[in-house]
Write a protein that holds these residues in place. Structure first.
Motif, PDB file in Angstrom:
ATOM      1  N   ARG A  33       0.815  -1.215   0.000  1.00 52.71           N
ATOM      2  CA  ARG A  33       0.000   0.000   0.000  1.00 52.71           C
ATOM      3  C   ARG A  33       0.852   1.270   0.000  1.00 52.71           C
ATOM      4  NH1 ARG A  33      -3.116  -0.895   5.170  1.00 52.71           N
ATOM      5  NH2 ARG A  33      -3.528   1.344   4.933  1.00 52.71           N
ATOM      6  N   LEU A  34       2.166   1.125   0.038  1.00 52.93           N
ATOM      7  CA  LEU A  34       3.057   2.283   0.010  1.00 52.93           C
ATOM      8  C   LEU A  34       3.323   2.709  -1.427  1.00 52.93           C
ATOM      9  CD1 LEU A  34       5.659   1.369   2.769  1.00 52.93           C
ATOM     10  CD2 LEU A  34       4.014   3.245   2.833  1.00 52.93           C
TER      11      LEU A  34
ATOM     12  N   THR B  86       3.986   6.884   8.334  1.00 55.67           N
ATOM     13  CA  THR B  86       3.513   6.490   7.007  1.00 55.67           C
ATOM     14  C   THR B  86       4.154   5.188   6.563  1.00 55.67           C
ATOM     15  OG1 THR B  86       3.081   8.777   6.344  1.00 55.67           O
ATOM     16  CG2 THR B  86       3.432   7.180   4.575  1.00 55.67           C
ATOM     17  N   PHE B  87       5.426   5.017   6.859  1.00 57.69           N
ATOM     18  CA  PHE B  87       6.118   3.783   6.485  1.00 57.69           C
ATOM     19  C   PHE B  87       5.862   2.664   7.495  1.00 57.69           C
ATOM     20  CE2 PHE B  87       8.253   6.599   3.650  1.00 57.69           C
ATOM     21  CZ  PHE B  87       8.718   5.809   2.605  1.00 57.69           C
ATOM     22  N   GLY B  88       5.138   2.946   8.553  1.00 53.74           N
ATOM     23  CA  GLY B  88       4.803   1.921   9.539  1.00 53.74           C
ATOM     24  C   GLY B  88       5.962   1.534  10.431  1.00 53.74           C
TER      25      GLY B  88
ATOM     26  N   ALA C 217       3.200   8.042   0.253  1.00 56.14           N
ATOM     27  CA  ALA C 217       1.874   7.959   0.866  1.00 56.14           C
ATOM     28  C   ALA C 217       1.511   6.506   1.086  1.00 56.14           C
ATOM     29  CB  ALA C 217       0.830   8.649  -0.016  1.00 56.14           C
ATOM     30  N   ARG C 218       0.566   6.309   1.997  1.00 60.32           N
ATOM     31  CA  ARG C 218       0.005   4.981   2.246  1.00 60.32           C
ATOM     32  C   ARG C 218      -1.444   5.010   1.796  1.00 60.32           C
ATOM     33  NH1 ARG C 218       1.196   0.419   5.069  1.00 60.32           N
ATOM     34  NH2 ARG C 218       3.184   1.309   5.777  1.00 60.32           N
TER      35      ARG C 218
ATOM     36  N   PRO D 211       3.930   2.218  -7.200  1.00 59.44           N
ATOM     37  CA  PRO D 211       4.334   1.466  -6.000  1.00 59.44           C
ATOM     38  C   PRO D 211       5.746   1.829  -5.558  1.00 59.44           C
ATOM     39  CG  PRO D 211       3.296   0.021  -7.613  1.00 59.44           C
ATOM     40  CD  PRO D 211       3.502   1.339  -8.293  1.00 59.44           C
ATOM     41  N   LEU D 212       5.968   1.762  -4.264  1.00 57.72           N
ATOM     42  CA  LEU D 212       7.284   2.094  -3.728  1.00 57.72           C
ATOM     43  C   LEU D 212       8.367   1.194  -4.315  1.00 57.72           C
ATOM     44  CD1 LEU D 212       8.967   3.751  -1.737  1.00 57.72           C
ATOM     45  CD2 LEU D 212       8.465   2.044   0.007  1.00 57.72           C
ATOM     46  N   ARG D 213       8.051  -0.086  -4.568  1.00 61.22           N
ATOM     47  CA  ARG D 213       9.048  -0.986  -5.154  1.00 61.22           C
ATOM     48  C   ARG D 213       9.506  -0.472  -6.517  1.00 61.22           C
ATOM     49  NH1 ARG D 213      10.602  -6.177  -4.329  1.00 61.22           N
ATOM     50  NH2 ARG D 213       8.878  -6.591  -2.909  1.00 61.22           N
TER      51      ARG D 213
END
Length: 813
Positions: free
Chosen positions: A64-65, A130-132, A224-225, A264-266
């Motif tokens: 979800r990041l 946000t990154f948990g 963002a998440r 996506p962050l990836r």
């Protein structure tokens, strides 16, 4: 009882297989060698690409990041937001559960006993939530600390906490001096925490954005998440109104090229490593398939030599299932032996990858043979064992074998030929791909960048914040320039804010660069113009030619003088039909025009793969001028350049000594210009080397397979060859006969390989530079090289066949 009997039979099968392997050590070593290459290379590459493509990121609910923002290709290839847009997004974050921002990593100084240069990452108070991420010790920043002129606080990275604080949890709440200001430690990050771009840092500090300030030029990376239930496409659709509002604040010349990006962050992390990772993984899997085909051929040949033995076993009561189980047991045992050696080979190969790999490959340093990778190796081993064991497992014992017949079934012969052709085809695809990348690398490294790389040393440094913005900084640069020019053997020396190739070069829109006496350029005249702030020796030190006019001189450093040198590309754009020499351009805020005193050769700041961009140069003066004053932080980050024919190592030592004499606490990065420019081709070189390594492995395995099959045929047809020679066939006839048969298999495989190569070339298109995807040179050279290797592999057993004694051959059986 049943399981005991099965276990007993399995032990018998294992003992029988081991005895067979000991009786034929050449076969065993050859098969195990092929498996070691296949399993080892595949495991090593998987350990790298697994972390790039498949493993979860070290953040909760990482799927979800997202990375979000706008992209302006002429400014930045990655998405970003200016401060005004960031504030609007935070207030209207409908599709996002939270938004975080990152304001780059800056150099900072630990100004206390044992001072050190540190890396401080500026983030907002919502970054960790946000990154948990929960701090290992202490807490996160508060909103009250993340404001201009707020309390000075920092969160330590785990590595810095362990090295500087010895892992003392009592450090929380203590104060350290950062850039001369007391800073309170409020937390420590977990050991496995990593920044989104995998960069190294020592501290997190608040970015302290002033949300009340209007039209701030600050740029931020935004993450963002996603709110649960929202997809990426829905988020993009819901952010379109905000993006349309952002466009109104953008300069008109950029609006057409701006686009909204939420990904996506990836994808943000791996960038263009995805395609290269898939290609390398595909290449190494191809090596594994070649190894499987090789071992299958060896097992088929061995089964043919054991026809009488298998027929006897069947005749005395061995069931079909027992014979199949025996064959599968032997193939799996071979696979396990090869896998054990393959894991050792993978470990060594992985160390080589890490040693020779360029910087910037995501997570490469994390690659290791952990349980997940070893499980992959085990699964690959079992699949390979079953794959190359199936063919001989289902061979039916024939009654005629009991009477010593040498005839073999045509189906078995055709299958072996198909395996050889498949090996040749896959090897050709690998060799073609590797040749394309090597051709592209050669083209890349032969492109002139506009600077001379030999006999040039560079030194990058960042002055501490304790240097006053005006007098002390200027004094440092003045003294440094004088010291460098006094070094023995130095023919030219310079100081500049940046040197090529540079991703941090300053720039301004082309539409803002006016020409005296002409109307302003239209706002739609897009594109950026790079510029540098240099001392007069800059062009001589880097070997940049002055095509017209003159370089900067000391007279240009007087306060009342405003001289500028244009690059050839910029001169053509501003003066397509006029002579630029002596013309006045680039009006300052104080109403001063710069006079063009020279035209310099183009420099490829963005690397050889991109065209030269327009650029201009402004001279550094001996006193603060408008250019210096407009830079809010002065010019703390700078580069020194010297040209000298003396030994590079000796000159590097002398350069460091001069810096140390001026400031013993100042870190300096010294490297040759050849090293600096060589980094541009490191990633393509690494990709080409790996694919060529796999191509060589595949070609070696294919050659071994061809040699083995022909050697088996020579043994199997010894009587036939003897009869032919007894009837008058010459050794040359026998050699030609066997080479002709091998040529059929090889040419069939080459035909299939060329077809596969055309498809592979299309996949490689994005990694090529100035090489057509259907490069005729590659399509010619790769098959010729492979055919030559195949010819050598086929010639040796053919020559052995030509030396068969007819009388001894006829006496057999």
């Amino acid at each position: 009882m049943y399981f005991a009997r099965v276990g007993h039979d399995l032990c018998d099968d294992l003992r029988y297989a081991l005895r067979g392997f000991r009786r034929n050590p050449v076969f065993t070593l050859t098969a195990v060698f092929a498996i070691v290459l296949g399993i080892g290379a595949t495991t090593a590459v998987f350990s790298v690409v697994d972390r790039i493509l498949f493993r979860r990121l070290p953040y909760p609910d990482d799927d979800r990041l997202v990375s979000a923002g706008i992209v302006a290709p002429s400014l930045d290839s990655n998405e970003f937001l200016f401060a005004d847009s960031l504030v609007r997004w935070r207030r209207n974050q409908t599709p996002f559960a939270s938004i975080a921002s990152f304001n780059f990593i800056v150099d900072c100084d630990l100004t206390e006993r044992n001072p050190a240069r540190l890396r401080c990452a500026r983030v907002d108070s919502g970054f960790l939530p946000t990154f948990g991420i929960q701090p290992l010790a202490g807490r996160n920043f508060t909103r009250e600390e993340d404001v201009p002129n707020g309390p000075k606080v920092a969160i330590l990275f785990y590595g810095f906490w362990r090295s500087r604080m010895a892992g003392d949890t009592g450090a929380i709440g203590k104060s350290i001096s950062i850039d001369g200001q007391p800073t309170t430690i409020v937390g420590v990050l977990p050991r496995d925490f990593e920044l989104f771009n995998l960069s190294h840092a020592d501290l997190l500090i608040p970015q302290a954005l002033d949300e009340a300030a209007e039209h701030s030029g600050q740029a931020f990376r935004v993450f963002a998440r996603l709110t649960p239930g929202f997809t990426l496409q829905q988020a993009i659709a819901q952010m379109q109104p905000l993006f349309a509002r952002d466009l109104l604040d953008a300069p008109a010349e950029f609006r057409r090229e701006l686009k909204l990006v939420i990904r996506p962050l990836r994808d943000r992390q791996i960038q263009n490593a995805r395609l290269a990772s898939w290609i390398l993984l595909g290449g190494v899997v191809a090596v594994l398939l070649i190894a499987c085909a090789n071992v299958a051929n060896l097992l088929l040949a061995r089964a043919a030599m054991r026809r009488r033995e298998l027929a006897v076993r069947a005749a005395i009561g061995a069931g079909r299932a027992r014979l199949v189980r025996q064959a599968i047991t032997e193939s799996l045992l071979l696979a396990l032996l090869g896998a054990a050696g393959g894991c050792l080979f993978a470990w060594g190969l992985l160390r080589v990858f890490i040693a020779i790999a360029p910087g910037g490959i995501p997570r490469l340093e994390q690659a290791t043979l952990d349980a997940r990778v070893l499980l992959f190796a085990l699964v690959a081993c079992l699949l390979a064992g079953v794959l190359f064991g199936l063919a001989p497992a289902f061979e039916s014992p024939r009654v005629e074998a009991l009477v010593g017949g040498r005839a073999i079934g045509s189906t078995r012969g055709i299958f072996r030929q198909m395996l050889v052709a498949a090996q040749i085809a896959v090897s050709l695809v690998l060799l073609t791909g590797a040749s394309l990348l090597l051709r592209s690398l050669w083209k890349l490294e032969s492109v002139p960048l506009g600077v001379e790389v030999d006999n040039v040393l560079t030194a990058h440094f960042v002055l501490g914040r304790s240097y006053a913005r005006d007098a002390r900084q200027l004094g440092f640069f003045e003294e440094l320039e004088a010291r460098l020019n006094r070094l023995p053997g130095v023919t030219a020396a310079a100081v500049s804010d940046s040197i090529p190739p540079s991703g941090g070069i300053l720039g301004r829109p082309l539409s803002e660069i006016g020409v005296e006496g002409r109307p302003p350029l239209p706002e739609r005249a897009g594109g950026m113009v790079a510029w540098r702030y240099v001392t007069p020796g800059y062009f001589a030190a880097l070997g940049i030619p002055i095509l017209r006019g003159r370089p900067f001189g000391e007279e240009d450093r007087q306060p009342a003088e405003y001289a500028v040198i244009l690059s050839e590309t910029l001169a053509r754009r501003l003066f397509p039909f006029d002579d630029p020499m002596g013309r006045r351009v680039l009006k300052t805020a104080r109403g001063q025009w710069f006079t063009v005193v020279g035209i310099a050769g183009d420099v490829k700041n963005a690397g050889p793969a991109r065209a030269a961009e327009p650029e201009y140069y402004v001279v550094r003066k001996h006193a603060p001028d408008e250019t210096f004053e407009n830079e809010g932080d002065g010019w703390r980050s700078a580069n020194a350049v010297i040209r000298s024919s003396m030994n590079a190592r000796a000159m590097a030592v002398r350069m460091r000594a001069e810096f140390s004499a001026m400031d013993a606490t100042l870190p300096v990065e010294v490297e040759t210009m050849r090293q600096r420019l060589g980094e541009l081709a490191e990633r393509p070189r690494f990709n080409a080397m790996l694919l060529m390594l796999f191509a060589v492995m595949g070609m070696l395995l294919a050659a071994i397979g061809l040699y083995g099959v022909l050697g088996f045929l020579v043994t199997l047809r010894t009587q036939e060859i003897g009869v032919r020679m007894a009837l008058g066939a010459t050794p040359g006839n026998i050699t030609t006969l066997l080479l002709g048969q091998a040529a059929v298999w090889v040419l069939a495989g080459a035909g299939l390989g060329l077809t596969g190569s055309l498809f592979a070339m299309r996949l490689l298109r994005a990694l090529l530079f100035e090489v057509p995807e259907r490069d005729p040179w590659t399509l010619t050279a790769a098959p010729v090289l492979l055919l030559l290797v195949a010819l050598i592999a086929a010639w040796m057993p053919s020559r052995r066949a030509a030396r068969v004694d007819p009388m001894q051959a006829l006496r057999q059986e």
